[in-house]
Design an enzyme around this catalytic site. Structure first.
Site, PDB file in Angstrom:
ATOM      1  N   CYS A  83     -32.709   0.507  -4.379  1.00  0.00           N
ATOM      2  CA  CYS A  83     -33.637   0.212  -3.282  1.00  0.00           C
ATOM      3  C   CYS A  83     -35.078   0.572  -3.620  1.00  0.00           C
ATOM      4  O   CYS A  83     -35.991   0.263  -2.857  1.00  0.00           O
ATOM      5  CB  CYS A  83     -33.194   0.955  -2.024  1.00  0.00           C
ATOM      6  N   ASN A  91     -27.995   5.255  -1.043  1.00  0.00           N
ATOM      7  CA  ASN A  91     -29.376   5.686  -0.906  1.00  0.00           C
ATOM      8  C   ASN A  91     -29.412   7.198  -0.690  1.00  0.00           C
ATOM      9  O   ASN A  91     -28.528   7.766  -0.044  1.00  0.00           O
ATOM     10  CB  ASN A  91     -30.014   4.946   0.277  1.00  0.00           C
ATOM     11  N   HIS A 145       0.815  -1.217   0.000  1.00  0.00           N
ATOM     12  CA  HIS A 145       0.000   0.000   0.000  1.00  0.00           C
ATOM     13  C   HIS A 145       0.849   1.269   0.000  1.00  0.00           C
ATOM     14  O   HIS A 145       0.445   2.282  -0.550  1.00  0.00           O
ATOM     15  CB  HIS A 145      -1.013   0.005   1.148  1.00  0.00           C
TER      16      HIS A 145
END
Length: 183
Positions: free
Chosen positions: A156, A123, A71
């Site tokens: 959703c 959402n 990383h």
């Protein structure tokens, strides 16, 4: 060749990372992909490896070359860091300095001058939640640029702002940011 590190987090929009990877490679960029564990439930690392022609990174403890810390080395080489899609979870981790997986650990190891783009996908209620908005503001303060989600019918069933930005918009933002750095 400019090197882009694409972070993929666990949103239903993770499948779109295949098209993002493909479009970036076709545009002449080298793309290394880091996936969160939850993103691998939506799209396989093999798909992104096939499109990028590069190893896909999923585990902070997986070190293929004992001479380097994965990383840290990836962070040093990145010309641009893009997270698409970025979940509320990843946004919260980055805004609060939590480094408990490869994606968040990599983000902490980035050089301060590395351009950073984040494309939220979630959402609409989650996107507009005051905590998420505060976290996005914190990320902007430390140099992240947001590629805002669009209004759409979400997975959703709700309608509102939260869908991943269109792929051409994401590719355009990457190109603009990299071209600004060259000027």
């Amino acid at each position: 060749m400019k090197k882009i590190l694409l972070g993929v987090s666990g949103s239903i929009s993770a499948y779109k990372s295949a098209d993002i990877t493909s479009q970036l490679v076709k545009s002449g960029y080298q793309v290394d992909v880091i996936m969160t564990k939850s993103s691998t439930q939506f799209i396989t690392p093999l798909t992104l490896q096939s499109l990028s022609k590069r190893a896909v990174h999923t585990d902070v403890m997986q070190e293929s070359n004992p001479a380097v810390i994965n990383h840290i080395e990836l962070a040093k080489q990145a010309d641009l860091f893009l997270i698409a899609p970025a979940t509320a979870n990843v946004i919260g981790k980055l805004a609060n300095g939590i480094a408990d997986d490869l994606l968040s650990t990599f983000a902490m190891a980035l050089l301060p001058k590395t351009p950073k783009l984040i494309a939220p996908a979630m959402n609409t209620n989650m996107y507009h939640h005051p905590i998420n908005q505060k976290n996005l503001a914190t990320l902007k303060e430390i140099g992240y640029q947001e590629i805002e989600p669009k209004e759409a019918l979400l997975a959703c069933g709700d309608y509102g702002k939260g869908a991943l930005a269109d792929i051409p918009t994401i590719i355009e933002q990457v190109s603009l940011l990299l071209n600004q750095r060259q000027a």
